[in-house]
Design an enzyme around this catalytic site. Structure first.
Site, PDB file in Angstrom:
ATOM      1  N   ARG A  88      18.019 -12.793   0.324  1.00  0.00           N
ATOM      2  CA  ARG A  88      18.743 -14.466  -0.741  1.00  0.00           C
ATOM      3  C   ARG A  88      18.516 -15.110  -0.477  1.00  0.00           C
ATOM      4  O   ARG A  88      18.849 -15.763   0.639  1.00  0.00           O
ATOM      5  CB  ARG A  88      20.119 -13.446   0.602  1.00  0.00           C
ATOM      6  N   HIS A 132      26.155 -21.835  -4.142  1.00  0.00           N
ATOM      7  CA  HIS A 132      26.623 -21.658  -2.736  1.00  0.00           C
ATOM      8  C   HIS A 132      26.400 -23.169  -2.452  1.00  0.00           C
ATOM      9  O   HIS A 132      25.815 -24.200  -1.781  1.00  0.00           O
ATOM     10  CB  HIS A 132      24.734 -21.613  -1.900  1.00  0.00           C
ATOM     11  N   GLU A 177      31.074 -18.082  -0.306  1.00  0.00           N
ATOM     12  CA  GLU A 177      32.909 -18.581   1.037  1.00  0.00           C
ATOM     13  C   GLU A 177      33.318 -19.310  -0.095  1.00  0.00           C
ATOM     14  O   GLU A 177      33.346 -20.952   0.097  1.00  0.00           O
ATOM     15  CB  GLU A 177      31.624 -19.109   2.429  1.00  0.00           C
ATOM     16  N   ASN A 303      29.773 -12.753   5.517  1.00  0.00           N
ATOM     17  CA  ASN A 303      29.363 -13.422   6.640  1.00  0.00           C
ATOM     18  C   ASN A 303      29.659 -13.227   7.355  1.00  0.00           C
ATOM     19  O   ASN A 303      31.513 -14.018   7.370  1.00  0.00           O
ATOM     20  CB  ASN A 303      29.506 -15.088   5.877  1.00  0.00           C
ATOM     21  N   TYR A 305      30.683 -14.200  11.509  1.00  0.00           N
ATOM     22  CA  TYR A 305      29.870 -15.022  12.565  1.00  0.00           C
ATOM     23  C   TYR A 305      30.422 -14.482  13.817  1.00  0.00           C
ATOM     24  O   TYR A 305      29.848 -14.578  14.751  1.00  0.00           O
ATOM     25  CB  TYR A 305      29.655 -17.030  12.736  1.00  0.00           C
ATOM     26  N   GLU A 369      25.595 -12.465   5.208  1.00  0.00           N
ATOM     27  CA  GLU A 369      24.273 -13.290   6.312  1.00  0.00           C
ATOM     28  C   GLU A 369      25.482 -13.274   7.717  1.00  0.00           C
ATOM     29  O   GLU A 369      26.467 -13.178   8.307  1.00  0.00           O
ATOM     30  CB  GLU A 369      25.694 -15.004   6.869  1.00  0.00           C
TER      31      GLU A 369
HETATM   32  N1  LIG Z   1      27.936 -22.671   9.237  1.00  0.00           N
HETATM   33  N2  LIG Z   1      27.082 -21.992   8.988  1.00  0.00           N
HETATM   34  C1  LIG Z   1      25.693 -20.916   9.175  1.00  0.00           C
HETATM   35  C2  LIG Z   1      25.571 -20.497   7.780  1.00  0.00           C
HETATM   36  C3  LIG Z   1      25.288 -21.559   7.492  1.00  0.00           C
HETATM   37  O1  LIG Z   1      24.182 -22.494   7.261  1.00  0.00           O
HETATM   38  C4  LIG Z   1      25.469 -20.865   5.602  1.00  0.00           C
HETATM   39  O2  LIG Z   1      25.374 -22.217   4.535  1.00  0.00           O
HETATM   40  C5  LIG Z   1      27.052 -20.225   5.064  1.00  0.00           C
HETATM   41  O3  LIG Z   1      26.594 -19.601   3.655  1.00  0.00           O
HETATM   42  C6  LIG Z   1      27.574 -19.486   6.343  1.00  0.00           C
HETATM   43  O4  LIG Z   1      28.092 -20.794   7.341  1.00  0.00           O
HETATM   44  C7  LIG Z   1      27.343 -20.201   7.634  1.00  0.00           C
END
Ligand SMILES: N#[N+]C[C@@H]1[C@@H](O)[C@H](O)[C@@H](O)[C@@H]2O[C@H]12
Length: 464
Positions: A88, A132, A177, A303, A305, A369
């Site tokens: 991706r 992005h 996001e 995504n 976390y 993610e």
């Molecule tokens: N912070 N963090 C890690 C990660 C970031 O590096 C990504 O670009 C985003 O899509 C998402 O926030 C997650």
């Protein structure tokens, strides 16, 4: 049995994943490409924001990053050595259209041509993200995501990229996001473009979702059959043993802003009350917009976390990332944390996947993610031992497996990230990669987690 907030998830007898499950890794253009002023690329809002004193740790920028623009062949070979099924990546809008509209930069598109061809030659499926966060600065100068026109420019750009790559790439994500891009970029001001207006954050969120709908329609008209949207989603939890009404109201508000604002719009064509109230006042949501936004998609990217924890706290100041959150606290919880200070709660992934399965049946899901930053240091032998990351990934894969066992239609898992990279406002100090990048000489050092992940891919699952 999983209990939310714990770090343990039941181990089912078999930890095999379904046949055909997609294993991959994810990155983003501004975080790895570098070559920020090369081959006709125009400036993005992150090129500008990173130069704002104090905006990014250490004054880091994406000027060089992981130099992936020049090292993409080496990086594809690395992906192939790990057995990745999918990769991706995002397309840099200002590399394709330096001013965000009008003339296309052929050298910009040529890079993605080469990248897609290289991936296919290595037997790796390209998962293309169209946005992005690297909005062309020229569009920000004209209002950025707070103005409706940007959504239409995005749909045109999406069509340009799709029409160039669609003969070889068939998996498309419109926006990554939108909550982060709008509420951190235009509300809290801690991401590009660094604006601090709650009204602008809501305008940006809506226009990003309108951009998603317009682009999804454009790609569908061109024959695309695998269109998705990627959202940062999290269970919103109150860590109290017996949450009171005020606690539950805090959960409802934050869940509406973080999750339902985007899920309901994309999958139901509606907004929760907290958003509608603002929309009525601002007047930025027009008749028909939500029908455009709710264009059918073929999968939803998630995504994940960690959960978000909230509780009522009279007198607490508003968190600018969550307008209207005065009187709401975002407490730490007694869980292990990553180098970002984020709690490690794999069962939150199970809970999230079950919720989506329940609330939005029939929508295939992909974890686009999941990963963690830890303070990785190469040993004298060049080995990068990262047991904490292996533990994080294993816990979350067990959590994903628990959701699969409960009937969730989960199609794939893409680890964040393939490479250590530019971690936005944190700069290069936070390392999310399963491959270590020595920025002094751009050496790539596969961490222990990379070898561990390659084993997961080879056996299509975890050891029981
Ligand atoms: N912070 N963090 C890690 C990660 C970031 O590096 C990504 O670009 C985003 O899509 C998402 O926030 C997650």
């Amino acid at each position: 049995m999983t209990t939310v907030g714990s770090t343990t998830t039941a181990r089912t007898a078999s930890q095999a994943f379904p046949a055909g499950f997609v294993w991959g890794a994810a990155t983003a253009a501004y975080q790895i490409e570098g070559a920020a002023h090369e081959d006709g690329r125009g400036p993005s809002i992150w090129d500008t924001f990173a130069r704002r004193p104090g905006a990014v740790a250490g004054g880091d920028t994406g000027d060089v990053a992981c130099d992936h623009y020049h090292r993409w062949r080496e990086d594809i070979a690395l992906m192939a050595s790990l057995g990745l099924g999918a990769y991706r990546f995002s397309v840099s809008w200002p590399r394709v259209q330096p001013d965000g509209s009008g003339p296309v930069n052929p050298r910009g598109l040529d890079f993605y041509d080469r990248l897609v061809d290289g991936l296919l030659e290595a037997g790796i499926t390209p998962y293309v993200t169209l946005y992005h966060w690297d909005l062309p600065q020229a569009l920000e100068d004209a209002g950025g995501w707070t103005v409706r026109d940007t959504a239409y420019r995005f749909a045109e750009y999406a069509g340009v990229v799709h029409d160039r790559l669609a003969d070889r790439a068939d998996t498309w994500t419109t926006i990554n996001e939108p909550w982060v891009a709008s509420f951190l970029g235009y509300g809290a001001g801690v991401h590009a473009p660094g604006r601090t207006s709650a009204d602008d954050a809501f305008r940006a969120a809506h226009h990003l979702m309108l951009a998603h709908g317009l682009a999804a329609r454009r790609l569908r008209e061109a024959g695309a059959e695998r269109i998705s949207l990627t959202l940062n989603l999290a269970p919103v939890l109150c860590p109290a043993d017996a949450p009171g009404e005020a606690d539950l109201a805090a959960v409802e508000l934050v869940d509406s802003l973080l999750n339902r604002q985007f899920l309901d719009a994309a999958l139901r064509g509606s907004y929760p009350d907290a958003v509608l109230e603002r929309a009525r006042r601002l007047g930025h949501v027009r008749d028909g917009d939500l029908a455009v936004i709710a264009q059918p998609i073929d999968s939803l990217g998630i995504n994940y976390y960690n959960p978000t924890y909230v509780r009522a706290a009279p007198g607490a100041p508003e968190n600018p990332a969550f307008p209207g959150s005065a009187g709401v606290a975002f407490p730490s919880v007694d869980l292990p944390t990553t180098a970002m200070g984020w709690p490690i709660a794999p069962d939150g992934l199970t809970e999230l996947l079950l919720r989506l399965h329940r609330d939005h049946p029939g929508v295939p899901l992909v974890v686009t993610e999941n990963g963690a930053a830890f303070d990785d240091v190469p040993g004298p032998d060049g080995r990068v031992a990262d047991p904490a990351r292996i533990g994080y990934l294993e816990g979350h894969l067990r959590a994903a497996h628990a959701a699969l066992a409960a009937g969730v239609d989960l199609r794939g898992y893409l680890v964040w990230s393939l490479l250590d990279n530019f971690e936005w406002a944190e700069g290069y100090g936070k390392r999310f990669g399963i491959v270590y990048v020595d920025y002094a000489d751009q050496r790539r050092l596969p961490k222990d987690s990379a070898r561990w992940y390659a084993g997961v891919i080879a056996r299509n699952g975890l050891e029981a």
